[in-house]
Write a protein that holds these residues in place. Sequence first.
Motif: not given
Length: 545
Positions: A124-137, A191-198
Amino acid sequence: MGAGGKGISAIKEWATKIGYEFTGSDDSSSGLHQNNELSTNQLNESKSYNKHFNNKKFESMKEEKNKSNWINIPENSTDFEADCIVTTGVIKKTHPQYIHAISKKIPIFHRADFLKQIIPENAISICVSGSHGKTTTSGMITWLLKTAKENPSYALGDKILEVGKLSELNKSKFAVIESDESDGSMQKLSGNWNILTNIDGEHMDYYETQENLNKAFNKFAVNNVISHISCFDKIFSEEKEADKFSHKEKSNAQLNNQLNNMHKINRTLHSYGIDSKEPILKSIKSNIYAENISINKDSMIFDVKGFFTEKSSGDRVYFNIENIMMNNIGKHNIENALSVILLAKNLINEGTYINDSTILKSMKTFPGMSNRMEGYSDSKNTYIMDYAHHPVEIKALLNCIKNREYKNVKIILEIHKYSRLFNNLDSFVKCLEGFENIIVAPIHSAGEIKDKQLDIKFFNMLNNFMKEQFDGSYNLTKVDKYNELEIYLDQTLKAEKDNKKENIRNLHKSGSKTEPNTFIFIGAGEICKFYRKIVDQLKSSSVIS
């Protein structure tokens, strides 16, 4: 190509475990290069380039499973053989090795394309992107899953402190991936789950318009995804000037409409935010929010309330977790944590139950990320490094510095890229408000043409801004080379040491203690290596004193 960068290095850890043999080249002798014994090549910045993808060839490579290691390529050499080339977004099509690959019909993969292909098939892939906070999240998600004994695979933009790895490939149900937005490649790596921080006006040298930026993030949000999590109260940073983009409201509405349409294409949309009790969009209410926030010098405590929808029944399940403690302070880190907690609650729909005690333990013990308020202290001073390279990130960092009540704060600031300074000139000045000791380090060009006039304009604007604040009583210094910075710091500390010796009797009589210095190194280029050099000297006792 670009093998010393963190993006390629993270991929290497996965691919070598599968069994690839690597050659590597890059443009500088960073710590990563030294660790991997890489030679150097001159790389140039690029917005985009053609990709060549050959799945049949790629599969044959996987079957070979050669023993994996780095093999050096001499500078600009085209005397090599390869089944494929993996590149980053900073490489031009005019690079000799790129031209060689085209002429020999060697498939060329962008790093995002390559990583997408080697994600474990059943994970289960979890992908994180956004202008700020990607690495910490993405680091917090990895830490949460480790705390839950899930042993995830991960490929991050930097190392989790106490773990010390950019990436790891494990036999796990989960794969956590930081998806880079700087060259638009997050559109390839969802991914299966995407998180967009901002979403903020960042990397505008690549996107050119806010509308292009919005479209790219929207594509990340909806591509090949089961569920998407967004921080809607930070779709646009509240720090941005009202007139920064004349079409801001139009672009915001377009993005909101696009995300609302996710429901029509079988996507599930979740949202989070500190100020999100009321609906952010007409048809979407925030799934989780924080309240009762208490931030002190060394930690913060807050409560969260929210809900998720149980897939099997369609019922909403409400939750309330109190007294969440984190040692990584700042409201931006609460926002990062909310996305992680919301994901954790929803993973029950993926067959993984993470209880509240595991969430609490994960948040309390998360050690933070390398280069994110990473610090070292000796008996005299404190040295802090932070990767902040956008005004919004710098302001968030300096708010944390103020909150922690550090004494005698001296900022060493490196601007990362002339284009970023040009697009955010006024914001770069204003984000430094309240700090009276600033050293401006050389601008890290990242391959861009140097603009001395812009450099001078920024320094003069900052000088005038500080003059207004402190009525002439401030210290602003500019150095043009890092050896000059080292000399300046050496002289500064020696002078202060002499002053302390001279005043020591009076201080003892009054019962006072001399206050240590706090040096804040800010930036994402050469200053990172400079900070490491200073800390290594301190640790080995060949110290600036």
